[in-house]
Scaffold this active site. Structure first.
Site, short mmCIF file in Angstrom:
data_model
loop_
_atom_site.label_atom_id
_atom_site.label_comp_id
_atom_site.label_asym_id
_atom_site.label_seq_id
_atom_site.Cartn_x
_atom_site.Cartn_y
_atom_site.Cartn_z
CB CYS A 1 11.78 -2.58 -10.76
SG CYS A 1 11.28 -1.66 -11.91
CG HIS B 1 12.68 -0.23 -7.20
ND1 HIS B 1 13.42 0.09 -8.09
CD2 HIS B 1 11.26 -0.61 -7.81
CE1 HIS B 1 12.83 0.57 -9.00
NE2 HIS B 1 11.41 0.26 -8.98
CG ASN C 1 11.08 3.30 -11.53
OD1 ASN C 1 12.20 2.54 -11.46
ND2 ASN C 1 9.94 2.84 -11.27
O1 UT7 Z 1 9.17 -0.09 -10.61
C1 UT7 Z 1 7.67 0.00 -10.37
C2 UT7 Z 1 6.92 1.02 -11.23
N1 UT7 Z 1 5.79 1.54 -10.99
C3 UT7 Z 1 5.50 2.30 -10.15
O2 UT7 Z 1 6.13 2.59 -9.19
C4 UT7 Z 1 4.20 3.05 -10.58
C5 UT7 Z 1 3.17 2.69 -9.25
N2 UT7 Z 1 2.09 3.74 -9.40
C6 UT7 Z 1 2.14 5.08 -9.18
O3 UT7 Z 1 3.05 5.74 -8.70
C7 UT7 Z 1 0.74 5.80 -9.53
O4 UT7 Z 1 -0.31 4.99 -10.04
C8 UT7 Z 1 1.25 7.03 -10.62
C9 UT7 Z 1 2.11 8.10 -10.06
C10 UT7 Z 1 1.65 6.31 -11.90
C11 UT7 Z 1 -0.12 7.70 -10.84
O5 UT7 Z 1 -0.71 8.33 -9.85
P1 UT7 Z 1 -2.30 7.93 -9.40
O6 UT7 Z 1 -2.46 8.78 -8.46
O7 UT7 Z 1 -2.56 6.64 -9.64
O8 UT7 Z 1 -3.03 8.90 -10.66
P2 UT7 Z 1 -4.04 8.22 -11.93
O9 UT7 Z 1 -3.34 7.10 -12.91
O10 UT7 Z 1 -5.27 7.65 -11.00
O11 UT7 Z 1 -4.21 9.64 -12.60
C12 UT7 Z 1 -5.26 10.58 -11.73
C13 UT7 Z 1 -5.19 11.99 -12.76
C14 UT7 Z 1 -5.77 11.34 -14.30
O12 UT7 Z 1 -6.59 12.22 -14.75
P3 UT7 Z 1 -8.30 12.45 -14.77
O13 UT7 Z 1 -8.59 11.11 -15.33
O14 UT7 Z 1 -8.57 12.06 -12.85
O15 UT7 Z 1 -8.69 13.57 -15.02
C15 UT7 Z 1 -4.56 11.26 -15.10
O16 UT7 Z 1 -4.77 11.54 -16.34
O17 UT7 Z 1 -4.02 12.34 -13.03
C16 UT7 Z 1 -3.71 12.49 -14.32
N3 UT7 Z 1 -2.31 12.31 -14.67
C17 UT7 Z 1 -1.35 13.23 -14.61
N4 UT7 Z 1 -1.69 14.70 -14.24
C18 UT7 Z 1 -0.62 15.46 -14.43
C19 UT7 Z 1 -1.58 11.22 -15.06
N5 UT7 Z 1 -0.48 11.52 -15.29
C20 UT7 Z 1 -0.10 12.89 -15.12
C21 UT7 Z 1 0.89 13.88 -15.18
N6 UT7 Z 1 0.59 15.20 -14.97
N7 UT7 Z 1 2.18 13.26 -15.20
#
Ligand code: UT7
Length: 321
Positions: free
Chosen positions: A111, A248, A278
């Protein structure tokens, strides 16, 4: 002399997938995606290729610059999702454009790719080696994400952006800063072809993008803010003296955190993450082209660009438009 952008172009694939479309195919919702990322839709390649999108964006940038492809001396193309290992997408774009006098080089910095490529153009221009360079950021991330992994596939989109740079004495890139931390590479991983020869047959372990979302989130917020702070400080500028920040487009919450850290005006941080998702190395030039075409950037404006992502890599540029 500084690398100064005189033309921009971009290209997005025709097919749009909204959060509602995704919710019909997997356990997710528009509400979850918007609240965590700000993304509402993304463009996905169906007929388009990486090199084809890049060439289209590049041609639009050349037209905007009023330059013929044959005048280019160098093409720097940033991508992690080329169509082939060989030839590079950079060489394919050179052929598609008919840029017969340009050397074509590809660069992988995920990125941060476009920002690093623009810095490389600056180095060539500063050294007096070339004066007419095409810089491209292009990705077809849709082929590298696991469409059964809802935590990553909802984030990414495809597209391309390009800029034509020439040498300028008073305008263009004034300063840049760039970093890598390979020790943290596993936070955002996608394997290339495994070792397969007369002596060994390794299995492909990580065929698709795997990401430690929270780790990448924390890295991005900390490192982007830090790199902008450093750049402002060594150029004797305050965050309020910058007219436009082109970050970005990974996630609206990351951008909001940087705004808060800098105590800056949110209006100076345009976004398109809600419409494009993204697009990795394509996101900065895509947004840049949107702003340029909308007449948002005025001569003399102070602009900061920041890229961050896989590698891990990050960097920022201070330029005068
Ligand atoms: O260019 C750089 C690229 N990377 C980024 O920009 C990513 C940076 N990170 C993020 O933006 C965030 O970490 C994410 C958006 C990827 C994820 O958000 P989060 O608040 O960190 O969520 P998490 O991974 O802690 O997951 C929380 C919950 C989980 O469920 P449980 O275990 O709490 O029951 C996941 O399974 O959300 C669940 N989950 C979803 N639910 C609905 C994960 N993906 C999804 C989804 N829809 N698409």
């Amino acid at each position: 002399m500084n690398a100064h952008i005189i033309g921009t172009g971009s290209f997005l694939p025709e097919k749009v997938i909204t959060n509602f479309d995704l919710a019909e195919r997997m356990e997710t919702s528009d509400e979850w995606i918007v609240s965590r990322t700000g993304i509402r839709q993304r463009h996905i390649a169906v007929e388009e290729s990486t090199a084809g999108m890049a060439a289209e964006a590049a041609q639009r940038a050349l037209t905007d610059a009023g330059m013929q492809a044959g005048e280019l001396e160098m093409i720097l193309l940033a991508t992690v999702s080329p169509d082939h290992i060989v030839p590079s997408a950079a060489c394919e774009v050179q052929a598609m454009l008919g840029a017969v006098n340009a050397v074509a080089i590809e660069l992988n910095a995920a990125c941060s790719g476009f920002v690093f490529a623009l810095n490389t153009a600056q180095a060539y221009i500063r050294a007096g080696i070339y004066t007419k360079i095409l810089v491209v950021g292009v990705e077809t991330l849709s082929k590298l994400v696991d469409w059964t992994d809802r935590s990553t596939c909802i984030l990414f989109g495809d597209g391309a952006g390009a800029a034509v740079v020439t040498a300028s004495e008073n305008r263009g890139i004034m300063d840049f800063i760039q970093f890598s931390d390979g020790a943290k590479g596993e936070a955002l991983l996608c394997d290339a072809r495994p070792l397969h020869n007369l002596f060994v047959r390794q299995e492909l372990k990580q065929e698709y993008v795997k990401m430690d979302g929270q780790e990448v989130f924390k890295f991005a917020v900390r490192r982007v803010s830090e790199s902008i702070d450093q750049l402002l400080e060594r150029n004797g500028l305050s965050s309020g003296e910058i007219d436009c920040y082109i970050l970005h487009q990974a996630n609206a919450r990351i951008i909001a955190s940087v705004i808060k850290h800098l105590k800056a005006d949110a209006d100076k941080f345009p976004t398109n993450v809600e419409r494009c998702g993204n697009t990795s190395g394509a996101s900065v030039p895509l947004l840049l082209d949107e702003l340029n075409r909308a007449g948002h950037l005025k001569e003399g404006d102070r602009v900061i660009m920041s890229g961050f992502g896989g590698g891990l890599t990050w960097g920022s540029i201070y330029m005068v438009w």
